[in-house]
Design an enzyme around this catalytic site. Structure first.
Site, PDB file in Angstrom:
ATOM      1  N   GLY A 155       0.861  -1.191   0.000  1.00 43.82           N
ATOM      2  CA  GLY A 155       0.000   0.000   0.000  1.00 43.82           C
ATOM      3  C   GLY A 155       0.890   1.231   0.000  1.00 43.82           C
ATOM      4  CB  SER A 237       1.669  -2.971   9.920  1.00 46.27           C
ATOM      5  OG  SER A 237       1.822  -4.287  10.427  1.00 46.27           O
ATOM      6  NE  ARG A 238      -3.369  -0.233  14.047  1.00 46.88           N
ATOM      7  CZ  ARG A 238      -2.841   0.930  13.663  1.00 46.88           C
ATOM      8  NH1 ARG A 238      -1.545   1.044  13.478  1.00 46.88           N
ATOM      9  NH2 ARG A 238      -3.612   1.992  13.492  1.00 46.88           N
ATOM     10  CD  GLU A 267       0.585  -0.894  20.101  1.00 49.84           C
ATOM     11  OE1 GLU A 267       0.820  -1.577  19.098  1.00 49.84           O
ATOM     12  OE2 GLU A 267       0.261   0.287  20.060  1.00 49.84           O
ATOM     13  CG  HIS A 285       1.828   2.402  17.794  1.00 45.27           C
ATOM     14  ND1 HIS A 285       0.722   1.610  17.818  1.00 45.27           N
ATOM     15  CD2 HIS A 285       1.811   2.991  16.571  1.00 45.27           C
ATOM     16  CE1 HIS A 285       0.055   1.715  16.679  1.00 45.27           C
ATOM     17  NE2 HIS A 285       0.711   2.556  15.896  1.00 45.27           N
TER      18      HIS A 285
HETATM   19  C1  GLV Z   1      -0.835   4.649  13.389  1.00 43.21           C
HETATM   20  O1  GLV Z   1      -0.532   3.574  13.777  1.00 43.21           O
HETATM   21  C2  GLV Z   1      -1.844   4.903  12.429  1.00 43.21           C
HETATM   22  O2  GLV Z   1      -2.586   3.975  12.052  1.00 43.21           O
HETATM   23  O3  GLV Z   1      -1.984   6.045  12.018  1.00 43.21           O
END
Ligand code: GLV
Length: 318
Positions: A155, A237-238, A267, A285
């Site tokens: 992306g 990312s996550r 988290e 993060h």
């Molecule tokens: C940060 O993690 C976002 O999704 O902007």
């Protein structure tokens, strides 16, 4: 009467000024999240709400916002919001794409460089006044030139990571559920590979998909077993894209060489064993955390909320 908007957590003051000029703003000025009960109570009479990724916006909250028309998240990811339910109830969910692409790609490279060149332990060593003389074998890492970078998720952020790779003269492969068009592949100098091939052949694997039910635990025990011995895993990312327990096991077995993480499965909790590992770089993060970027994100979130409460279609709805 002016429309009313809840802001769940402190945002930069110039951004709040813009909101306050046009709305009745109910703002949590603390830099800590509101409890669920507090959000339920305060959203009840609001036309819009501005949320952060620390707010879990579930059905109870969405149902409590009986006048709610928009949930504007100050983040590109929106996995903290039950967006399917919001959509069912004709509530817009908006995010802040694009403005954070470069900052997040930069941070991904900061993680890559830190982990492959032992920057964090070397810094610690120097501060502990252990640097007594230059040594040929001190903190030997790996070169990037000629190595293969495997990008999962091409992306906006994945593409910005790929662009930066050419400066390091790396070979770049990628996997995405949807293959990019050939023109883009050519421009970015990236080659598509099926996921297992990418995992088997990449020296550094970096994750950039959104978190969805399909990408939850995309990197699990089986995927770690496929990775090249000595590979590095980067995740900005996550957290839940990686099974964090399987990551710990792979690091303990030394089937991968190290990891650079900005996000965690639960988290802010982190698997305790990761905290003790020197070949892992751990960040809180901060992917998009530059002053310019975070200010732009907050401004876009406010613009999105204002568009909806004033009857327009928001620019960035998901
Ligand atoms: C940060 O993690 C976002 O999704 O902007």
């Amino acid at each position: 009467m002016k429309p009313s908007v809840l802001v769940t957590r402190r945002l930069p003051e110039p951004v709040l000024q813009k909101l306050k000029a046009k709305c009745q703003a109910d703002i949590n000025y603390e830099d800590t999240p509101l409890s669920k009960e507090e959000i339920i109570h305060r959203v009840a009479d609001k036309d819009g709400m501005v949320t952060l990724l620390t707010d879990k916006i579930d059905r109870d909250i969405i149902d409590a916002g009986t006048k709610l028309k928009v949930i504007s998240n100050v983040a590109v990811g929106y996995d903290n919001i039950d967006y399917h339910y919001a959509r069912q109830k004709n509530i817009y969910v908006t995010n802040t794409p694009e403005v954070l692409t470069e900052a997040t790609a930069d941070l991904t490279w900061a993680l890559i460089l830190s982990v492959v060149r032992n920057i964090v332990p070397a810094d610690r060593f120097t501060r502990q006044v252990k640097f007594k003389e230059w040594q040929l074998f001190l903190f030997l890492g790996s070169d990037l030139k000629g190595k293969r970078l495997g990008i999962i998720g091409l992306g906006r952020i994945g593409r910005a990571v790929a662009q930066r790779a050419s400066g390091f003269e790396m070979e770049v492969v990628y996997y995405d559920i949807q293959r990019a068009d050939r023109e883009l592949e050519k421009r970015l100098k990236v080659t598509y590979l099926p996921l297992d091939q990418l995992l088997k052949t990449s020296d550094i694997i970096t994750l950039h998909p959104p978190l969805t039910s399909q990408t939850h635990h995309l990197i699990d025990q089986k995927e770690f077993q496929l990775m090249k011995p000595g590979a590095y895993l980067i995740n900005a990312s996550r957290g839940p894209v990686v099974n964090e327990k399987a990551l710990v096991e792979a690091l303990k077995r030394k089937s991968i060489a190290g990891a650079g993480l900005d996000v965690y499965e639960n988290e802010p909790r982190i698997e305790p064993e990761l905290l003790a590992m020197d070949n892992v770089v751990l960040l809180p993060h901060i992917g998009s955390a530059s002053l310019e970027t975070r200010t732009k994100m907050a401004m876009i979130a406010i613009e999105n909320v204002l568009q909806v409460v004033y009857g327009e279609k928001p620019t960035n709805y998901v």
